[in-house]
Design an enzyme around this catalytic site. Structure first.
Site, mmCIF file in Angstrom:
data_model
loop_
_atom_site.group_PDB
_atom_site.id
_atom_site.type_symbol
_atom_site.label_atom_id
_atom_site.label_comp_id
_atom_site.label_asym_id
_atom_site.label_seq_id
_atom_site.Cartn_x
_atom_site.Cartn_y
_atom_site.Cartn_z
ATOM 1 N N HIS A 32 20.089 39.635 63.973
ATOM 2 C CA HIS A 32 20.366 40.652 62.957
ATOM 3 C C HIS A 32 19.419 41.840 63.076
ATOM 4 O O HIS A 32 18.451 41.917 62.319
ATOM 5 C CB HIS A 32 20.153 40.049 61.566
ATOM 6 N N GLU A 83 19.804 44.638 61.973
ATOM 7 C CA GLU A 83 19.884 45.436 60.732
ATOM 8 C C GLU A 83 18.872 44.961 59.702
ATOM 9 O O GLU A 83 18.601 45.658 58.730
ATOM 10 C CB GLU A 83 21.311 45.393 60.159
ATOM 11 N N CYS A 106 25.769 38.551 64.724
ATOM 12 C CA CYS A 106 25.871 37.188 64.190
ATOM 13 C C CYS A 106 27.312 36.800 63.876
ATOM 14 O O CYS A 106 28.080 36.569 64.810
ATOM 15 C CB CYS A 106 24.931 37.042 62.998
HETATM 16 N N1 GLN Z 1 27.061 30.866 60.571
HETATM 17 C C1 GLN Z 1 27.736 32.081 60.283
HETATM 18 C C2 GLN Z 1 29.179 32.081 60.758
HETATM 19 O O1 GLN Z 1 29.695 31.160 61.235
HETATM 20 C C3 GLN Z 1 27.016 33.273 60.879
HETATM 21 C C4 GLN Z 1 25.685 33.484 60.176
HETATM 22 C C5 GLN Z 1 25.246 34.905 60.062
HETATM 23 O O2 GLN Z 1 25.996 35.857 60.271
HETATM 24 N N2 GLN Z 1 24.024 35.064 59.652
HETATM 25 O O3 GLN Z 1 29.825 33.079 60.631
#
Ligand code: GLN
Length: 207
Positions: free
Chosen positions: A182, A184, A82
């Site tokens: 994710h 994890e 992410c």
């Molecule tokens: N929107 C977040 C960002 O720009 C990422 C979101 C996340 O890691 N759950 O880093």
């Protein structure tokens, strides 16, 4: 016998603890990385989910951005989920003004792409090269997706269900990999096993 890899988790911000537990379950030793000396010690690095703008600012403030870039250029394996996917992208769209990444994967990632429609989204994703081909139940939280990849990037998975079906959400380029979701946060640690194997193989090549 192969050595047990020591995998760092970038611990500036984000869901560090969940990655630590998943990596230990996958047979790795772990180290929280906040300082350049800690980065020097590890065989590989995981960059967690969280907020990429905050991670970028803290990495700058802790003098980690250039050491991170150097180790990745030198071949250290890394995996980002992410926000971590954003950090490993060579190019971002919808970033904050001036937002920098570590880079390494030849891709353009659109920040908050899924999050523009709904804050969180779930989809099955079949991941290429994982232990078994049962679909992965993926959780996306204000997640990016991958808009474009270069020729050397292998697409490992795409969202399969819902209005965003077809979007690229998992990639690998050499020793670098990233997922928009994710792994994890769910009990299914196939992605962490896959990464730990990649790290073991990279260590054997360097012996
Ligand atoms: N929107 C977040 C960002 O720009 C990422 C979101 C996340 O890691 N759950 O880093």
């Amino acid at each position: 016998m192969t050595a047990v890899p020591e995998i760092g988790v970038l611990a500036l911000q984000g869901d560090v603890r969940e990655h630590v537990l998943a990596l230990e379950e996958a047979g790795a030793r772990t180290l929280a990385v906040r300082r350049p000396e800690e980065l020097e010690r590890v065989d590989a690095l995981v960059i967690p989910g969280g907020e990429s703008t905050t991670m970028w600012k803290l990495a700058r403030a802790f003098d980690l951005l250039d050491p991170l870039r150097k180790r990745i250029e030198a071949g250290m394996p890394a995996y980002g989920s992410c926000a971590g996917m954003i950090m490993l992208a060579d190019r971002i769209q919808d970033g904050m003004e001036g937002q920098e990444t570590i880079g390494g994967i030849d891709m353009t990632v659109r920040r908050n792409a899924f999050g523009r429609q709904v804050d969180s989204f779930e989809s099955d994703v079949r991941l290429d090269g994982m232990d078994d081909d049962a679909p992965y139940h993926a959780v996306f939280i204000r997640a990016p997706w991958v808009e474009r990849v270069g020729d050397d990037v292998r697409v490992l998975g795409r969202a399969e269900t819902g209005t965003n079906a077809g979007r690229i959400v998992a990639v690998r380029q050499g020793r670098l990999m990233a997922t928009a979701f994710h792994p994890e946060l769910t009990g299914d640690h196939r992605v962490h096993h896959y990464f730990a194997d990649l790290v073991r193989r990279a260590m054997e090549q360097e012996d």
